[in-house]
Design an enzyme around this catalytic site. Sequence first.
Site, short mmCIF file in Angstrom:
data_model
loop_
_atom_site.label_atom_id
_atom_site.label_comp_id
_atom_site.label_asym_id
_atom_site.label_seq_id
_atom_site.Cartn_x
_atom_site.Cartn_y
_atom_site.Cartn_z
N ASP A 119 1.17 -1.24 0.28
CA ASP A 119 -0.24 -0.16 0.31
C ASP A 119 0.55 0.99 0.39
O ASP A 119 1.09 1.57 1.01
CB ASP A 119 -0.71 -0.16 1.60
CG ASP A 119 -1.74 1.38 1.54
OD1 ASP A 119 -2.05 1.79 -0.33
OD2 ASP A 119 -2.11 1.67 2.28
N ASP A 322 -1.21 6.91 -7.04
CA ASP A 322 -1.33 5.23 -6.56
C ASP A 322 -1.27 3.97 -6.71
O ASP A 322 -2.05 4.16 -8.03
CB ASP A 322 -2.74 5.89 -5.51
CG ASP A 322 -3.68 4.84 -4.39
OD1 ASP A 322 -2.07 4.28 -3.38
OD2 ASP A 322 -4.41 4.79 -4.57
#
Length: 444
Positions: A119, A322
């Site tokens: 992440d 991201d």
Amino acid sequence: MALLYSLCCVSFSALVIVALYVSPVVSTSRRVLGDYGKLENGFRVTLKHVDSSKNLTKWERIQRGIKRGNHRLQRLNAMVLAASGDSAEVQAPIVAGNGEFLMDLSIGTPPNSYSAILDTGSDLIWTQCKPCTQCFDQSTPIFDPQKSSTFTKLSCSSDLCEALPQSTCSDGSCEYLYTYGDYSSTQGVMATETFKFDSVSVPNIGFGCGEDNEGDGFSQGSGLVGLGRGPLSLVSQLKEPRFSYCLTAMDETQKSLLLMGSIASANESLGEMRTTPLIRNPSQPSFYYLSLQGITVGSTRLPIKESTFALEDNGSGGVIIDSGTTITYLEQAAFGVLKKAFILEMKLPVDTLSSTGLDLCFTLPSGSTQVEVPKLVFHFDGADLDLPAENYMIADSSSRVICLAMGGSSGMSIFGNVQQQNMLVVHDLEKGTVSFIQTQCQNI
């Protein structure tokens, strides 16, 4: 300006879009970026998509990823509300959590193997630990710190404990609570351990030993590895604050890659490198913000005000890159302009009947083997990123549609992983930059 693409039907009712125009041209020979056997040079690990083990088509994987991406977007909105003080309901600091890729690692001495969610939108490294008052199911045994000779609890005065968004002190040990935007959470004790990535062991990595872990979305792995910009993340804890990844397309058999440390440096021999500076958001310090100055569709620079993508004083807005969000989301006003441009350039009827989960789809002509799609260029500060067509158009033969792999958002914009596929994306925290090199991941 349009590009001509050929379409061919394959199994599982998917369509492969093959570009007749490819830029840049790269060598197919394998290139070695560095010596990954030594800790000081960093290491590399393979990544697998969270749906890679499932018998799904690329189209089905995209749709599942879109649902997770919408969920992640809701988390981000909750974070913005919490940071701006507009939400009275939020009690604990919130982080994004979850992701689309898994990495294998080992923890402890002797080492125990786990699979963790990667992440780039959060910092904390954590795994489930015994004794577990509340844990989700995982495919491997839950980590037992009593069976590791290198497990050491962190004191309340340690730097990593002080870096936590929320912590308490119990018998001199640091206890943490990490809350995600959908009110999922992990809670436990902070400690240090030896982590092993591929064949490289890294001692004294600070991590959360989670004894109470609640919520959806964690069950793909045994925990998370945070790669955000904060001091708790893996990249910040290593001596070389640099990492890069290359993400393959969802239907490819080739593995995606993560490179950590000095070997993550951009290798210009792979292709032309485009570099843009990172922007820091004090209210959301973990995220990698970029300055998006405009977008070109075909040969036309879209009439979007540069301020549309600007980071506001209260921490809202802006654009983040991201790896944990599948498609790109643009601020709604900008996405509306983009949609109109694609409708004008595609010269195909807009599909309004199919349930694709995407905002803009077109009906493919019956029996067509080629389709023209407009070029798409993202103008970042100092870096014009000319995307290959397969990085923004997705086709499905069963429903005879071709769709734009992008959506609209309220406030924050996200440059997602479909748009980053088959690129070496280098995050350099020391220089404060992100670099892009279009390549094939197997060349790295």
